[in-house]
Scaffold this motif. Structure first.
Motif, mmCIF file in Angstrom:
data_model
loop_
_atom_site.group_PDB
_atom_site.id
_atom_site.type_symbol
_atom_site.label_atom_id
_atom_site.label_comp_id
_atom_site.label_asym_id
_atom_site.label_seq_id
_atom_site.Cartn_x
_atom_site.Cartn_y
_atom_site.Cartn_z
ATOM 1 N N ARG A 11 0.838 -1.208 0.000
ATOM 2 C CA ARG A 11 0.000 0.000 0.000
ATOM 3 C C ARG A 11 0.868 1.250 0.000
ATOM 4 N NH1 ARG A 11 -4.071 1.646 4.853
ATOM 5 N NH2 ARG A 11 -4.887 3.539 3.904
ATOM 6 N N LEU A 12 1.890 1.259 0.854
ATOM 7 C CA LEU A 12 2.784 2.414 0.921
ATOM 8 C C LEU A 12 3.595 2.547 -0.364
ATOM 9 C CD1 LEU A 12 3.856 4.792 2.561
ATOM 10 C CD2 LEU A 12 5.605 3.265 3.446
ATOM 11 N N LEU A 13 4.069 1.434 -0.897
ATOM 12 C CA LEU A 13 4.837 1.482 -2.145
ATOM 13 C C LEU A 13 3.970 2.015 -3.290
ATOM 14 C CD1 LEU A 13 6.816 -1.868 -1.843
ATOM 15 C CD2 LEU A 13 7.656 0.455 -1.409
ATOM 16 N N GLY A 14 2.714 1.603 -3.317
ATOM 17 C CA GLY A 14 1.794 2.125 -4.321
ATOM 18 C C GLY A 14 1.554 3.613 -4.141
ATOM 19 N N MET A 15 1.492 4.028 -2.885
ATOM 20 C CA MET A 15 1.320 5.446 -2.580
ATOM 21 C C MET A 15 2.517 6.252 -3.094
ATOM 22 S SD MET A 15 0.621 7.043 1.219
ATOM 23 C CE MET A 15 -0.654 5.845 1.558
ATOM 24 N N ILE A 16 3.713 5.722 -2.889
ATOM 25 C CA ILE A 16 4.921 6.401 -3.362
ATOM 26 C C ILE A 16 4.888 6.539 -4.876
ATOM 27 C CG2 ILE A 16 7.435 6.153 -3.624
ATOM 28 C CD1 ILE A 16 7.403 4.840 -0.803
ATOM 29 N N ALA A 30 9.319 12.882 -0.860
ATOM 30 C CA ALA A 30 9.422 12.273 0.472
ATOM 31 C C ALA A 30 8.506 12.991 1.464
ATOM 32 C CB ALA A 30 10.865 12.295 0.960
ATOM 33 N N ARG A 31 8.452 14.324 1.399
ATOM 34 C CA ARG A 31 7.566 15.081 2.294
ATOM 35 C C ARG A 31 6.101 14.729 2.033
ATOM 36 N NH1 ARG A 31 11.659 18.978 1.770
ATOM 37 N NH2 ARG A 31 10.818 19.867 -0.139
ATOM 38 N N ARG A 32 5.725 14.702 0.753
ATOM 39 C CA ARG A 32 4.332 14.406 0.403
ATOM 40 C C ARG A 32 3.935 12.984 0.791
ATOM 41 N NH1 ARG A 32 3.093 17.538 -5.318
ATOM 42 N NH2 ARG A 32 3.822 19.579 -4.603
ATOM 43 N N VAL A 33 4.852 12.049 0.621
ATOM 44 C CA VAL A 33 4.571 10.669 1.012
ATOM 45 C C VAL A 33 4.379 10.592 2.527
ATOM 46 C CG1 VAL A 33 5.573 8.346 1.209
ATOM 47 C CG2 VAL A 33 5.669 9.573 -0.972
ATOM 48 N N GLY A 34 5.207 11.304 3.273
ATOM 49 C CA GLY A 34 5.064 11.317 4.733
ATOM 50 C C GLY A 34 3.714 11.830 5.161
ATOM 51 N N VAL A 35 3.260 12.915 4.568
ATOM 52 C CA VAL A 35 1.947 13.482 4.898
ATOM 53 C C VAL A 35 0.838 12.503 4.522
ATOM 54 C CG1 VAL A 35 0.322 15.327 4.289
ATOM 55 C CG2 VAL A 35 2.721 15.873 4.743
#
Length: 109
Positions: A11-16, A30-35
């Motif tokens: 899920r996180l990898l897809g989000m990235i 990286a900032r946007r993925v963190g948010v």
């Protein structure tokens, strides 16, 4: 005992992959993925890991673009001279794949 970071979820990898826009810097992605991870109630990933994953993703995309471009060049070079058959198309794709591999090896050296 040494603690090892868990692997990131699909899920996180897809989000990235969805957030990455090649016009953005690695740090901004990286900032946007963190948010986005926090909003989705996922553990916020390490910015260093996100930058590395995004850089790898961008290299894969570049290789795919090069492969498509090489295949297109090969097919358009041959098209005016003959109407190819399935064997010719497969051979052209194989030559295109070899060209991409050669470019990767030159870049890696």
């Amino acid at each position: 005992m040494v603690l090892i970071a868990p692997r990131y979820s699909e899920r996180l990898l897809g989000m990235i992959e969805a957030i990455d826009d090649e016009s953005l810097t690695l740090a901004e992605v990286a900032r946007r993925v963190g948010v986005a991870a926090e909003r989705a109630r996922i553990v916020r990933p390490s910015p260093v890991h996100v930058r590395a994953l995004v850089a790898e993703l961008r290299l894969e995309r570049e290789a795919e673009r090069e492969g498509r471009q090489a295949a297109l060049e090969e097919m358009t070079r041959r098209l005016p001279y003959a109407i190819g058959n399935a064997y010719d198309a497969g051979a052209a794709a194989s030559r295109a794949e070899q060209r991409v591999g050669e470019r990767r090896r030159r870049r890696a050296s």
